[in-house]
Design an enzyme around this catalytic site. Structure first.
Site, mmCIF file in Angstrom:
data_model
loop_
_atom_site.group_PDB
_atom_site.id
_atom_site.type_symbol
_atom_site.label_atom_id
_atom_site.label_comp_id
_atom_site.label_asym_id
_atom_site.label_seq_id
_atom_site.Cartn_x
_atom_site.Cartn_y
_atom_site.Cartn_z
ATOM 1 N N GLU A 186 -4.160 13.084 16.286
ATOM 2 C CA GLU A 186 -2.880 12.988 16.999
ATOM 3 C C GLU A 186 -2.645 14.252 17.827
ATOM 4 O O GLU A 186 -2.690 15.344 17.273
ATOM 5 C CB GLU A 186 -1.737 12.821 15.997
ATOM 6 C CG GLU A 186 -1.802 11.503 15.232
ATOM 7 C CD GLU A 186 -0.759 11.399 14.123
ATOM 8 O OE1 GLU A 186 0.088 12.295 13.998
ATOM 9 O OE2 GLU A 186 -0.807 10.426 13.378
ATOM 10 N N ARG A 203 -0.323 8.069 6.891
ATOM 11 C CA ARG A 203 -1.103 9.129 7.532
ATOM 12 C C ARG A 203 -2.368 8.503 8.111
ATOM 13 O O ARG A 203 -2.995 7.661 7.460
ATOM 14 C CB ARG A 203 -1.486 10.228 6.524
ATOM 15 C CG ARG A 203 -0.344 11.150 6.116
ATOM 16 C CD ARG A 203 0.092 12.079 7.254
ATOM 17 N NE ARG A 203 1.191 12.962 6.892
ATOM 18 C CZ ARG A 203 2.483 12.721 7.108
ATOM 19 N NH1 ARG A 203 2.858 11.597 7.686
ATOM 20 N NH2 ARG A 203 3.408 13.602 6.760
ATOM 21 N N HIS A 240 3.631 8.772 16.061
ATOM 22 C CA HIS A 240 4.098 9.368 14.802
ATOM 23 C C HIS A 240 5.604 9.676 14.908
ATOM 24 O O HIS A 240 6.047 10.764 14.557
ATOM 25 C CB HIS A 240 3.322 10.664 14.486
ATOM 26 C CG HIS A 240 3.347 11.011 13.013
ATOM 27 N ND1 HIS A 240 2.299 11.602 12.364
ATOM 28 C CD2 HIS A 240 4.300 10.843 12.067
ATOM 29 C CE1 HIS A 240 2.602 11.787 11.081
ATOM 30 N NE2 HIS A 240 3.828 11.327 10.885
HETATM 31 N N1 LIG Z 1 5.333 8.105 9.941
HETATM 32 C C1 LIG Z 1 6.208 9.008 9.558
HETATM 33 O O1 LIG Z 1 6.921 9.589 10.360
HETATM 34 C C2 LIG Z 1 6.365 9.288 8.098
HETATM 35 C C3 LIG Z 1 7.594 9.766 7.639
HETATM 36 C C4 LIG Z 1 7.753 9.985 6.274
HETATM 37 C C5 LIG Z 1 6.698 9.768 5.397
HETATM 38 N N2 LIG Z 1 5.508 9.342 5.874
HETATM 39 C C6 LIG Z 1 4.374 9.120 4.970
HETATM 40 O O2 LIG Z 1 4.607 7.949 4.195
HETATM 41 C C7 LIG Z 1 3.860 8.033 2.982
HETATM 42 C C8 LIG Z 1 4.681 7.508 1.816
HETATM 43 O O3 LIG Z 1 5.859 8.285 1.656
HETATM 44 P P1 LIG Z 1 6.807 8.093 0.388
HETATM 45 O O4 LIG Z 1 8.026 8.904 0.656
HETATM 46 O O5 LIG Z 1 6.948 6.660 0.038
HETATM 47 O O6 LIG Z 1 5.932 8.808 -0.741
HETATM 48 P P2 LIG Z 1 6.014 8.600 -2.302
HETATM 49 O O7 LIG Z 1 5.250 9.729 -2.886
HETATM 50 O O8 LIG Z 1 7.407 8.357 -2.772
HETATM 51 O O9 LIG Z 1 5.220 7.229 -2.534
HETATM 52 C C9 LIG Z 1 3.841 7.135 -2.369
HETATM 53 C C10 LIG Z 1 3.314 6.109 -3.348
HETATM 54 O O10 LIG Z 1 1.913 6.005 -3.138
HETATM 55 C C11 LIG Z 1 1.315 5.865 -4.404
HETATM 56 N N3 LIG Z 1 -0.116 6.174 -4.409
HETATM 57 C C12 LIG Z 1 -0.743 7.336 -4.665
HETATM 58 N N4 LIG Z 1 -2.073 7.164 -4.624
HETATM 59 C C13 LIG Z 1 -2.287 5.860 -4.345
HETATM 60 C C14 LIG Z 1 -3.446 5.070 -4.184
HETATM 61 N N5 LIG Z 1 -4.662 5.584 -4.343
HETATM 62 N N6 LIG Z 1 -3.303 3.767 -3.888
HETATM 63 C C15 LIG Z 1 -2.080 3.222 -3.753
HETATM 64 N N7 LIG Z 1 -0.931 3.916 -3.916
HETATM 65 C C16 LIG Z 1 -1.043 5.216 -4.193
HETATM 66 C C17 LIG Z 1 2.116 6.775 -5.310
HETATM 67 O O11 LIG Z 1 1.947 6.419 -6.664
HETATM 68 C C18 LIG Z 1 3.529 6.516 -4.812
HETATM 69 O O12 LIG Z 1 4.151 5.476 -5.529
HETATM 70 C C19 LIG Z 1 3.457 9.482 2.865
HETATM 71 O O13 LIG Z 1 2.091 9.576 3.238
HETATM 72 C C20 LIG Z 1 4.237 10.200 3.917
HETATM 73 O O14 LIG Z 1 3.574 11.314 4.422
HETATM 74 C C21 LIG Z 1 5.322 9.095 7.212
#
Ligand SMILES: NC(=O)c1ccc[n+]([C@@H]2O[C@H](COP(=O)([O-])OP(=O)(O)OC[C@H]3O[C@@H](n4cnc5c(N)ncnc54)[C@H](O)[C@@H]3O)[C@@H](O)[C@H]2O)c1
Length: 354
Positions: free
Chosen positions: A274, A245, A293
């Site tokens: 965005e 994000r 995105h």
């Molecule tokens: N660009 C896109 O189109 C797109 C698509 C899907 C997901 N995303 C984004 O990708 C990100 C990750 O998605 P995911 O499915 O792996 O989520 P997820 O919840 O499975 O994994 C996120 C990880 O981040 C960790 N985390 C939380 N706080 C943290 C911190 N302070 N420092 C470091 N790590 C921390 C959590 O413990 C978890 O392991 C999300 O923000 C999601 O919105 C973007």
């Protein structure tokens, strides 16, 4: 309860001309599922609760699901978001009403992980620069030895977050022979060890990574966690990738660092605003690769997200707890439990689709 299990699709799954917004979302498994009836509702954003009174499940695209979207007759059991973001859903209101909120991590895991690799390979291979040089003809070819790429063997890949997507990136990186590090305060230590990933302190992640990718959620804790102070810890040869994000990165600070050439470059699928303002200085930089995105948007991504939603909805129909549940407390909610048991009695508990 009525005989059929009725599934609503929010109105934005169809375009104004009646064609599907995302044709890769295969609705056949839902249409053909025994005991299921599906219908597109004529919704606007936010969805009005009255529209959902005859449904057990809602598959939700972009329309907002707020307090006013909760039908008062207590029939709706699940809201399944098409994707993994759920800022358009009032999760607390759903929990209070005993409604499960589900997202689709299974659908995005591989596509987003592949986009992180795409950025890494394009940045370290200087793909955009070499494309430009080629188009310049002989003058461009003459400059090519000034644009050496960066080999990856033995270099360090770091991930901020080792969850659904971060772990998948590490799985895909296996044959690249890179050193793998991550910072994640909530990491599963055994899972990280199995992936060959060393868990490190936050600042060490910035100090050590040659390629640093952001894969954590946006929260109060992670807002601007990539800031001027941490960017200053990065190697001048390192690259930053953000597909999570925009506001996790202080974009003004990143722009300054990139303008000054204090890191080698960045790949950004997400921005703080965005779409960005047309005069945003980040758009002028040639050491940045940008995507709107949507770098992970592929036919398989949309098919996978749709399939994950259908699986979740059919899980509910058969009285099973679905994967990708956001509001875990709903599992202990008496109304939700009762609905789930009744669905199981009526439709049989059967096997999960995948
Ligand atoms: N660009 C896109 O189109 C797109 C698509 C899907 C997901 N995303 C984004 O990708 C990100 C990750 O998605 P995911 O499915 O792996 O989520 P997820 O919840 O499975 O994994 C996120 C990880 O981040 C960790 N985390 C939380 N706080 C943290 C911190 N302070 N420092 C470091 N790590 C921390 C959590 O413990 C978890 O392991 C999300 O923000 C999601 O919105 C973007």
């Amino acid at each position: 309860m009525t005989e059929t299990f009725r599934v609503a699709l929010s109105g934005d799954f169809k375009r104004a001309d009646g064609t599907p917004t995302y044709p890769d979302f295969d609705l056949e498994p839902l249409r053909l599922a025994p005991g299921v009836e599906m219908a597109f509702i004529d919704s606007e954003s936010p969805i009005r609760g009255e529209l959902l009174e005859d449904f057990d499940a809602l598959i939700l695209l972009a329309h907002r699901f707020g307090k006013e979207s909760i039908p008062q007759n207590g029939r709706l059991a699940v809201v399944a978001r098409f994707g993994v973001g759920y800022d358009t859903v009032d999760v607390d209101a759903c929990s209070e009403a005993g409604i499960a909120v589900v997202i689709t991590p299974d659908g995005v895991r591989r596509p987003v992980a592949a986009s992180i690799l795409t950025f890494m390979l394009a940045l370290t291979g200087k793909l955009m620069t070499k494309d430009r040089l080629t188009r310049e003809g002989a003058a461009g070819f003459a400059k090519r030895s000034a644009h050496m790429g960066v080999g990856l063997i033995g270099r360090t890949f770091g991930s901020l977050g080792i969850g659904n997507i971060g772990s998948e990136v590490f799985r895909l990186l296996k044959p690249f022979d890179m050193a793998l590090i991550a910072h994640d305060p909530y990491a599963d230590r055994n899972a990280a060890a199995e992936l060959g990933v060393e868990l490190v302190e936050l600042d060490d992640l910035f100090r050590r990574a040659d390629v640093l990718s952001v894969s954590c959620p946006l929260s109060k804790e992670t807002h601007h966690i990539v800031n001027a102070k941490r960017l200053a810890l990065m190697k001048p040869t390192a690259y930053l990738i953000n597909t999570a994000r925009g506001p996790i990165v202080d974009q003004r600070a990143l722009t300054e660092v990139l303008q000054a050439g204090r890191i080698a470059g960045a790949g950004l699928d997400v921005l703080e605003k965005e779409p960005p303002d047309p005069n945003d200085p980040i758009l002028k930089l040639d050491n940045v690769i940008l995507a709107p995105h949507a770098l992970c948007w592929t036919d398989q991504c949309f098919a996978g997200i749709g399939a994950a939603d259908v699986t979740a909805v059919l899980d509910i129909q058969h009285g099973r707890i679905p994967r990708g549940l956001v509001n875990r407390t709903v599992v202990d909610d008496a109304r939700f439990k009762e609905r789930l048991q009744e669905f199981g009695r009526r439709f049989g508990s059967g096997d999960r689709m995948d």
